[in-house]
Scaffold this motif. Sequence first.
Motif, PDB file in Angstrom:
ATOM      1  N   HIS A 164      12.689  59.854 -63.123  1.00  0.00           N
ATOM      2  CA  HIS A 164      12.273  61.202 -62.644  1.00  0.00           C
ATOM      3  C   HIS A 164      13.748  62.057 -62.809  1.00  0.00           C
ATOM      4  CE1 HIS A 164       9.475  59.041 -59.737  1.00  0.00           C
ATOM      5  NE2 HIS A 164       8.992  59.231 -60.868  1.00  0.00           N
ATOM      6  N   ASP A 177      13.060  69.987 -63.502  1.00  0.00           N
ATOM      7  CA  ASP A 177      11.753  70.846 -62.830  1.00  0.00           C
ATOM      8  C   ASP A 177      11.308  71.855 -63.994  1.00  0.00           C
ATOM      9  OD1 ASP A 177      11.427  69.392 -60.502  1.00  0.00           O
ATOM     10  OD2 ASP A 177      13.406  69.981 -60.001  1.00  0.00           O
ATOM     11  N   PRO A 196      19.068  69.107 -65.487  1.00  0.00           N
ATOM     12  CA  PRO A 196      19.203  68.945 -64.001  1.00  0.00           C
ATOM     13  C   PRO A 196      20.559  68.234 -63.698  1.00  0.00           C
ATOM     14  CG  PRO A 196      18.091  67.183 -65.152  1.00  0.00           C
ATOM     15  CD  PRO A 196      18.223  68.132 -66.051  1.00  0.00           C
TER      16      PRO A 196
END
Length: 389
Positions: free
Chosen positions: A241, A244, A250
């Motif tokens: 994960h 976005d 990120p």
Amino acid sequence: MPILNRAAELQDEVTGWRRTLHARPELMFDLHETAAFVEGKLREFGCDTVETGFAKTGVVALIKGRLGDGPTLGLRSDMDALPLTEITGAPYASETPGAMHACGHDGHTAMLLGAAKYLAETRNFAGTVAVIFQPAEEGGGGGRVMVEEGIMERFNIETVYGMHNKPGLPVGQFAIRPGPIMAATAEFTITIKGRGGHAAMPYRTIDPIVIGSQLVQALQTFVSRNTDPIDSAVLSVTKFHGGDAYNIIPEQVELAGTVRTLRTEVAAYARDRIVAICEGLGAANDATIDVDYHFNYPVTFNHAEQAQFAGETAIAIAGADGVDLAVDPMMAGEDFSYMLEKRPGAFIFVGNGDSAGLHNPAYDFNDEAIPYGISYWVRLAETALGKRT
């Protein structure tokens, strides 16, 4: 010797119990309706002692033989369901949204109830049979909790046995092995902290997605280059994960997965290697990598004497050709392992036929296996505790 006549007679009744349980699945420790059903049946059978509340919703009943004093033998079943939506289309399919019996614990419970009914009727043994109905096998460690609460000492259980259905193994057959039969399990969560920024300027960032991609590959070397090929180990990264937006690198990503091993020493080494790999890759990339590693179920290890006895009992029902005495271990985990750490015993597989696999939304327990499971439990108890012929 074939299945017991009484077990065959009980099949329709026990199938009804199984399908009642199947329609009303419950999860983890919150098995209030299931436990009440089990308790009610055990009291109806006339068990000498019925106690509830172990590991919140576990049930233990004692059945005393009519041939005098003797040891106490434990027979264990799990009761909990899984958080899945059933797609079998069966008329008794789950009525509980998001929960179903996709591992056959409804069948396990029903078969042990059937055996309890038979044993309470006949009592053709010396000593005591303790039937153990356990919650929270599916990740909650209900077996560990019941052991920690002292059921072995409370009921003076000297040996303990478990059973699980096995899709792909023909109905009427059994499989067992001495030593490790199911794996130790562990879960890890890895957080990679880099420096985020514009996707058009990656040289100004420390890209945790690239580092994570390297890490997924590097972790596989634990199995391919750090584990003796004679030993069995599985490492699977099952979550990745991060990010976005299309144009933003990120700040961090998170990986997670599982490790399965058949030796305690390999289980400990796996954690050490994962931590070392993460530390090295983090240093090489100027990133911080944190590892949260959680040991779960230990190896389900069959004691040699009890595994041999269980195999001989199965042969008495299915014949020598119907029992695999050296089945390959499964890399899935099983919390009956905690009971086998506490007492000698063995865990056996009973055939579920050509069904969908365990933990599959199309899975269903095969009711044709019921008389074989009941016969196994009864013969095991009567043989171990000195049946009179």
